[in-house]
Enzyme design. Structure first.
Site, PDB file in Angstrom:
ATOM      1  N   GLU A  49      30.997  34.583  36.060  1.00  8.14           N
ATOM      2  CA  GLU A  49      31.103  34.138  34.655  1.00  8.14           C
ATOM      3  C   GLU A  49      30.421  32.793  34.383  1.00  8.14           C
ATOM      4  O   GLU A  49      31.003  31.904  33.786  1.00  8.14           O
ATOM      5  CB  GLU A  49      32.577  34.075  34.246  1.00  8.14           C
ATOM      6  CG  GLU A  49      33.273  35.409  34.430  1.00  8.14           C
ATOM      7  CD  GLU A  49      34.766  35.389  34.121  1.00  8.14           C
ATOM      8  OE1 GLU A  49      35.317  34.297  33.896  1.00  8.14           O
ATOM      9  OE2 GLU A  49      35.372  36.470  34.118  1.00  8.14           O
ATOM     10  N   GLU A  72      35.361  45.441  37.936  1.00  8.95           N
ATOM     11  CA  GLU A  72      36.721  45.164  37.444  1.00  8.95           C
ATOM     12  C   GLU A  72      37.093  46.116  36.314  1.00  8.95           C
ATOM     13  O   GLU A  72      37.648  45.717  35.291  1.00  8.95           O
ATOM     14  CB  GLU A  72      36.807  43.729  36.909  1.00  8.95           C
ATOM     15  CG  GLU A  72      36.324  42.670  37.863  1.00  8.95           C
ATOM     16  CD  GLU A  72      36.520  41.240  37.347  1.00  8.95           C
ATOM     17  OE1 GLU A  72      37.300  41.027  36.403  1.00  8.95           O
ATOM     18  OE2 GLU A  72      35.882  40.339  37.910  1.00  8.95           O
TER      19      GLU A  72
HETATM   20  C1  GLA Z   1      38.019  38.005  35.180  1.00 11.07           C
HETATM   21  C2  GLA Z   1      37.872  37.514  36.606  1.00 11.07           C
HETATM   22  C3  GLA Z   1      38.905  38.142  37.497  1.00 11.07           C
HETATM   23  C4  GLA Z   1      40.259  38.162  36.880  1.00 11.07           C
HETATM   24  C5  GLA Z   1      40.193  38.858  35.567  1.00 11.07           C
HETATM   25  C6  GLA Z   1      41.592  38.948  34.992  1.00 11.07           C
HETATM   26  O1  GLA Z   1      37.441  39.192  34.897  1.00 11.07           O
HETATM   27  O2  GLA Z   1      36.633  37.789  37.166  1.00 11.07           O
HETATM   28  O3  GLA Z   1      38.959  37.409  38.661  1.00 11.07           O
HETATM   29  O4  GLA Z   1      40.745  36.861  36.729  1.00 11.07           O
HETATM   30  O5  GLA Z   1      39.348  38.104  34.735  1.00 11.07           O
HETATM   31  O6  GLA Z   1      42.478  39.471  35.952  1.00 11.07           O
END
Ligand code: GLA
Length: 333
Positions: free
Chosen positions: A134, A241
């Protein structure tokens, strides 16, 4: 109950590993379900800086070890998540001994030591790392987010993190990981950032698309466009994710005790459509990870709306498969 029939990772054996993000309680409470359906594991928060080195020189790897040992015992791959991220990095990293903003050299040294320690500890166990998470700003006009890493080190903090990671384990696959890569402006920025890194000879092997979706975002065509654009860079993509919230991002409804039939229908269609795209691009996609196991526990509860329960995953809290699970495995007989 026998979950063999719904074995998700078995259905995807010819495509890519299927992962789940877990914490150290889920590997006990959801053990059978995880073993039967997933062949890759990501520790949800246990490898993050705030948890592994909350204070300078004070290391804590117990929870990460439990998860990684569980994965190895059960022949699963492990994704390392995440080395350099602004969230969940303790403040001490960016302060000098007088409590003032630390100089570039000191923060670089801490970054290098941290990356070396953690990667060397899990060498031969963790096959890939989200090295930087990020880093890109959501404002279209700005490339890099104003993170504490960037303000102490400078724009080259990203390159440096990858170089340190590669030195620590030349065999590990190194990823840049971010959300909303399906949005036009952000797709361009991710592409340009990584293209620049490749042209400077920075060791980067893939891009992680987080895949935090909902019933309204993104369009299938945007997912496809993003995969094709990244593929032009000649590096791998992993969906790192994934979940599909049943709510529009800022929907304030807090009164549902279960998802409506319409929500489940739409969620099922989306999972089906998105996984069909992933299968189509199996040459560039080298892994798909779900951000959780069952709807009993998900970071989506309370985010971004406090008090809002969500149901974004493939299994119900009683471990039964949701229609979405069937929709992404029905091709497999
Ligand atoms: C982001 C991060 C993860 C996690 C998610 C929420 O996507 O990359 O590590 O913190 O948020 O669980």
């Amino acid at each position: 109950m026998n979950y063999e029939i719904s074995s998700l990772c078995k259905a995807y054996m010819d495509f890519f590993p299927i992962g789940a993000a877990v914490n150290s309680s889920q590997i006990i409470s959801d053990k059978e379900l995880i073993i039967n359906n997933f062949n890759s594991i990501t520790p949800e928060n246990e490898l993050k800086f705030i948890n592994t080195q909350p204070e300078e020189g004070v290391y804590s790897f117990d929870n990460a070890d439990k998860i990684i040992d569980f994965a190895i015992e059960n022949n699963m791959k492990v994704r390392g998540h995440t080395l350099i991220c602004d969230n969940q990095t303790p403040d001490w990293v960016f302060k000098d001994k007088n409590g003032m903003a630390a100089e570039r050299e000191l923060v670089l040294e801490r970054m290098k030591l941290y990356i070396q320690n953690i990667i060397e500890k899990y060498r031969n166990k963790v096959y890939c790392w989200d090295v930087v998470n990020e880093a890109i700003d959501d404002n279209d006009e700005i490339l890099l987010r104003e993170t504490r890493w960037k303000s102490c080190i400078g724009n080259d903090y990203i390159d440096k993190a990858f170089i340190f990671a590669h030195e620590a384990d030349p065999n590990a696959l190194l990823f840049y990981n971010d959300y909303n890569g399906e949005v036009d402006a952000k797709r361009e920025k991710i592409y340009n950032l990584v293209k620049g890194m490749i042209s400077r000879g920075v060791p980067i092997h893939g891009i992680g698309l987080q895949g935090h979706y909902d019933l309204h975002f993104p369009q299938l065509s945007d997912i496809r466009r993003t995969i094709e654009k990244i593929a032009e860079l000649g590096i791998k993509i992993q969906i790192t994710e994934m979940d599909i919230s049943v709510f529009k991002f800022d929907d304030h409804s807090r009164n549902l005790t279960k998802p409506t039939p319409e929500m489940i229908k739409k969620q099922t269609e989306l999972y089906e459509g998105i996984f069909a795209i992933f299968r189509e691009y199996r040459d560039v996609i080298s892994g798909v990870t779900l951000w959780g196991v069952t709807d009993a526990y998900t970071w989506r509860d309370d985010f971004p709306i406090k008090g809002r329960k969500d149901w974004p995953l493939l299994f119900n809290k009683d471990f039964s498969p949701k229609p979405a699970l069937n929709s992404i495995t029905h091709f497999y007989k």
